[in-house]
Design a protein around this motif. Structure first.
Motif, mmCIF file in Angstrom:
data_model
loop_
_atom_site.group_PDB
_atom_site.id
_atom_site.type_symbol
_atom_site.label_atom_id
_atom_site.label_comp_id
_atom_site.label_asym_id
_atom_site.label_seq_id
_atom_site.Cartn_x
_atom_site.Cartn_y
_atom_site.Cartn_z
ATOM 1 N N SER A 168 -20.524 77.671 139.539
ATOM 2 C CA SER A 168 -21.894 77.582 139.056
ATOM 3 C C SER A 168 -22.363 76.145 139.070
ATOM 4 C CB SER A 168 -21.968 78.142 137.634
ATOM 5 O OG SER A 168 -23.269 78.014 137.119
ATOM 6 N N ALA A 169 -23.628 75.944 139.441
ATOM 7 C CA ALA A 169 -24.206 74.602 139.442
ATOM 8 C C ALA A 169 -24.300 74.080 138.021
ATOM 9 C CB ALA A 169 -25.581 74.637 140.088
ATOM 10 N N LYS A 170 -24.050 72.796 137.833
ATOM 11 C CA LYS A 170 -24.097 72.181 136.502
ATOM 12 C C LYS A 170 -25.481 71.609 136.260
ATOM 13 C CE LYS A 170 -19.146 71.276 136.172
ATOM 14 N NZ LYS A 170 -18.793 72.207 137.255
ATOM 15 N N SER A 186 -26.425 68.393 134.036
ATOM 16 C CA SER A 186 -25.507 68.325 132.902
ATOM 17 C C SER A 186 -24.963 66.906 132.721
ATOM 18 C CB SER A 186 -24.352 69.305 133.116
ATOM 19 O OG SER A 186 -24.837 70.629 133.216
ATOM 20 N N GLY A 187 -24.511 66.635 131.486
ATOM 21 C CA GLY A 187 -23.913 65.339 131.197
ATOM 22 C C GLY A 187 -24.830 64.366 130.501
ATOM 23 N N VAL A 188 -25.969 64.823 129.971
ATOM 24 C CA VAL A 188 -26.940 63.943 129.332
ATOM 25 C C VAL A 188 -27.435 64.594 128.043
ATOM 26 C CG1 VAL A 188 -29.181 62.786 129.547
ATOM 27 C CG2 VAL A 188 -27.685 62.984 131.547
ATOM 28 N N ASN A 242 -34.742 69.003 122.126
ATOM 29 C CA ASN A 242 -33.468 68.345 122.404
ATOM 30 C C ASN A 242 -32.538 69.282 123.156
ATOM 31 O OD1 ASN A 242 -30.405 67.908 120.950
ATOM 32 N ND2 ASN A 242 -31.323 66.190 122.036
ATOM 33 N N PHE A 243 -31.967 68.781 124.248
ATOM 34 C CA PHE A 243 -30.937 69.510 124.992
ATOM 35 C C PHE A 243 -29.776 68.548 125.211
ATOM 36 C CE2 PHE A 243 -34.475 72.240 125.787
ATOM 37 C CZ PHE A 243 -33.933 73.501 126.003
ATOM 38 N N ASP A 244 -28.707 68.750 124.476
ATOM 39 C CA ASP A 244 -27.507 67.928 124.629
ATOM 40 C C ASP A 244 -26.545 68.698 125.523
ATOM 41 O OD1 ASP A 244 -25.469 66.141 124.457
ATOM 42 O OD2 ASP A 244 -25.190 66.278 122.290
ATOM 43 N N LEU A 245 -26.504 68.331 126.814
ATOM 44 C CA LEU A 245 -25.748 69.094 127.805
ATOM 45 C C LEU A 245 -24.469 68.348 128.176
ATOM 46 C CD1 LEU A 245 -28.713 70.084 130.149
ATOM 47 C CD2 LEU A 245 -27.741 71.405 128.257
ATOM 48 N N PRO A 246 -23.304 68.839 127.788
ATOM 49 C CA PRO A 246 -22.056 68.185 128.197
ATOM 50 C C PRO A 246 -21.884 68.233 129.708
ATOM 51 C CG PRO A 246 -21.620 70.322 127.178
ATOM 52 C CD PRO A 246 -23.075 70.040 126.971
ATOM 53 N N ALA A 247 -21.012 67.386 130.225
ATOM 54 C CA ALA A 247 -20.843 67.263 131.677
ATOM 55 C C ALA A 247 -20.399 68.565 132.319
ATOM 56 C CB ALA A 247 -19.846 66.149 131.989
ATOM 57 N N ASN A 248 -19.686 69.410 131.571
ATOM 58 C CA ASN A 248 -19.196 70.663 132.145
ATOM 59 C C ASN A 248 -20.118 71.847 131.868
ATOM 60 O OD1 ASN A 248 -18.759 70.870 129.422
ATOM 61 N ND2 ASN A 248 -16.623 71.564 129.574
#
Length: 686
Positions: A478-480, A530-532, A549-555
């Protein structure tokens, strides 16, 4: 002695057989045909075909029908079969060349110095790897008998094609499992449809078509049907809606072809077939597309720019040019900051090869790039590759494999943001027209193998693409990236608003990108790799800003979030939740990630000197009420203290802690409790 005589007799017999085979080629001469009128007409067709075939550059499409007409009269002329095969090698039906070149080789293998090479090309394009290698090995460098570089064969050409065949032999051992579906009669016509570009969420698709019913449609003098126009369709839930001509000012009297589309579908890159071939940009204002405008001399040059793709933040453009300065091959991929002043930068040897690169497409994750190349480990012509930008470098390009890639040119492959679907054009049995738009799915039910051929945009001036399909399908990574979309409206009237949307990196405080919602519909779409930790701010004059707010981990895997945003006017009583104000658990110390939101609040108060606010703190119901009350009060005060320390008068601000007394949702779930832990402000005077 007897053995020697036997060998000599055998050699003589074989030589006689070769002479007999050579003599089987039937010339167009009076002594061979009694139908003098038929012969005269055939010679006339050959002469007309030769005029196009021997032009510089050769006009294969124009020559082919004349040669085929002459071939009906005399199908057994080796030279004519070579010319027909050569024309087919430069047509949408390349594989049709094989039967003519095999026949020419049987009639007279010495008729043309290029015959082994041309036959090898036909075998290669039909994925007959071993047979093609054998013919390539018998080929020799040769100049075009008509003069000019077109049609010449070099030692490098031969060696490269042998490598391609060996690559093909390896890649077909591990085929990629995919299936494909015709996009349907609403999108495709009985004419040529190709060059699809899609919005990130697959809600919008634009294509290039050569339909005769287009406004001001006229014939292409090069013999490829009608001039190209751009058409648009929208997704209707289960299929594409009817494609409609964009009309003026996007479509002109000349060729207009799709090149790229921004993730939100509001900025279109258009190829204009002017003197050199340039890339222009058309912008959507409400429901109306503006006139395409040139992208400036840092992108368009006196050379040929053929394809391009936006970065997801809209700051950069990846494009293909054959300009000689800094180039590694026939055409290279460059990157340029659209609003900057610096020159376009060649992506370098990690991506560009001594051969041609084409069809660049940057996915909405901002890291994954698809492009086509004649180099790397191509199995023939242009193959589609994927590379990921990590730690300041592009990864080694990965061939997408067989049958997505074929021995023919595979170019202009685009995907949805999820990476599950790809789009391309194909010409194959069962289609609705000469070329149709097809949807590749990387996960789905079993289907039978199919064979197809893909056409390219005029922009690339390349050859068609052939595609083979296999089943069953398998899942792909899946695309991140997260797609955030929705509609921005006036909170009171519910009418759509054109608003500005800022993406903020809460850690660095940097404004990553700025977008606008559609002026008519209020719809917006932003791509969040992702990652930001993103702060998303929606603003418009006369309204209070809205934050998310969207806190998206790198994975973080692919997700699509629909968020409709009602903007509240700046008036007494209006309340706004500050979703980018952060505290550590159980504490009232503002975290650094809160800075960008606090600065926005400070700016609002500075620009509206009569504005007064009540800053309110809220908690969930975990813990004792008295402790929650105290925590909420201290958090509200922390915000007020920051603002007063940055120039806002104390009398304009009050801090109130409400503890757990005003939940916005029940505290029965983790998500609910998180929503209730919030900082907000209310307008008390304006």
């Amino acid at each position: 002695m007897t053995t020697t005589i036997t060998r000599l007799l055998l050699a003589a017999l074989l030589g006689g057989a070769a002479l007999s085979a050579s003599a089987q080629s039937v010339p167009f001469s009076k002594d061979k045909f009694s139908d003098k009128d038929g012969l005269k007409n055939a010679l006339r067709e050959i002469k007309a075909g030769d005029e196009a075939y021997q032009a510089d550059p050769p006009r294969y499409t124009a020559a082919l029908p004349h040669y085929l007409q002459a071939q009906k009269f005399n199908p057994d002329n080796a030279g004519l079969n070579v010319k027909i095969g050569d024309c087919y090698l430069h047509s949408p039906s390349k594989m049709a060349s094989l039967e003519y070149l095999q026949k020419a080789n049987k009639l007279d293998p010495t008729v043309d110095a290029r015959l082994h090479y041309l036959l090898a090309r036909a075998l290669h394009l039909n994925a007959k790897w071993a047979e093609a290698i054998k013919e390539y090995q018998q080929s020799r460098p040769v100049s075009n008998p008509n003069g000019g570089e077109e049609g010449s064969v070099s030692a490098d050409d031969i060696a490269r094609h042998i490598r391609e065949c060996k690559n093909g032999q390896q890649l077909v051992k591990t085929p990629v499992r995919v299936f494909i579906d015709n996009a349907g009669p609403e999108l495709n016509s009985t004419d040529s449809d190709y060059g699809p570009v899609v919005s990130a969420d697959e809600s919008t698709i634009l294509i290039t078509s050569r339909r005769p019913n287009a406004p001001n449609a006229k014939k292409d003098p090069n013999g490829d049907g009608y001039y190209e126009d751009i058409y648009l369709a929208t997704w209707k839930g289960k299929a594409w809606g009817k494609a409609t001509n964009l009309g003026e000012p996007v479509n002109s009297d000349g060729h207009d072809a799709t090149v790229g589309l921004s993730p939100d579908g509001q900025h279109l890159l258009v190829y204009v077939d002017d003197k050199n071939g340039d890339i222009n940009e058309a912008n959507l204002r409400g429901t109306t597309w503006g006139r395409p405008q040139g992208l400036g001399s840092r992108i368009n040059t006196v050379h040929h720019e053929s394809s391009a793709s936006y970065s997801p933040d809209g700051r950069y453009l990846y494009f293909v040019s054959n300009k000689p300065d800094g180039s590694r091959g026939a055409s290279d991929i460059y990157r340029v900051e659209i609003e900057g002043r610096g020159p376009a930068v060649n992506l370098g040897p990690e991506i560009n090869t001594p051969y041609g690169e084409e069809g660049v497409f940057m996915m909405p994750d901002g890291k994954t790039m698809y492009f086509s190349s004649e180099g790397h480990n191509s199995m023939g012509g242009y193959d589609i590759f994927k590379s990921t930008y990590l730690d300041g470098h592009w990864s080694e390009p990965e061939n997408l494999g067989w049958p997505i890639n074929t021995p023919d040119d595979d170019v202009f492959f685009v995907t949805s943001a999820s990476g599950r679907h790809g789009y391309y054009s194909s010409e194959r049995p069962g289609g609705l027209g000469a070329k149709d738009i097809y949807r590749i799915t990387f996960l789905g039910p079993e289907k039978q193998p199919l064979l197809s051929q893909e056409d390219q945009l005029l922009a690339s001036r390349l050859q068609p693409v052939r595609q083979t399909l296999l089943a069953p399908a398998v899942a792909v990574a899946s695309a991140k990236v997260t797609i955030l979309k929705g509609t921005i409206t006036d909170n009171a009237s519910k009418q759509p608003i054109e608003a500005t949307i800022d993406l903020i990196d809460n850690v660095t405080g940097q404004n990553i990108a700025t977008f606008k919602s559609n002026a008519t519909s209020g719809k917006y779409l932003v791509s969040l790799p992702s990652g930001v930790n993103y702060g998303i701010v929606v603003r418009q004059d006369g309204y209070l800003f809205h934050s998310e707010n969207f806190d998206l981990p790198a994975n973080a895997a692919y997700a699509e979030v629909v968020k409709d945003i009602p903007l509240k006017k700046l008036e007494v009583g209006a309340t706004i939740i500050l979703k980018n104000i952060f505290f550590d658990t159980g504490k009232a110390t503002l975290r650094p990630e809160s800075t960008a939101e606090l600065e926005r609040l400070q700016k609002l108060l500075t620009e509206s000197p009569n504005l007064k606010l009540e800053m309110a703190g809220h908690t969930d119901n975990v813990g004792k009420p008295a402790m929650n009350q105290d925590l909420s009060q201290r958090r509200a005060q922390a915000v007020v203290t920051y603002l007063t320390q940055h120039g806002i008068a104390t009398g304009r601000l009050t801090a109130v802690g409400y503890g757990d007394t005003k939940p916005v949702v029940p505290n029965t779930t983790k998500v609910g409790r998180q929503l209730n832990r919030r900082t907000e402000f209310k307008v008390t005077a304006n």
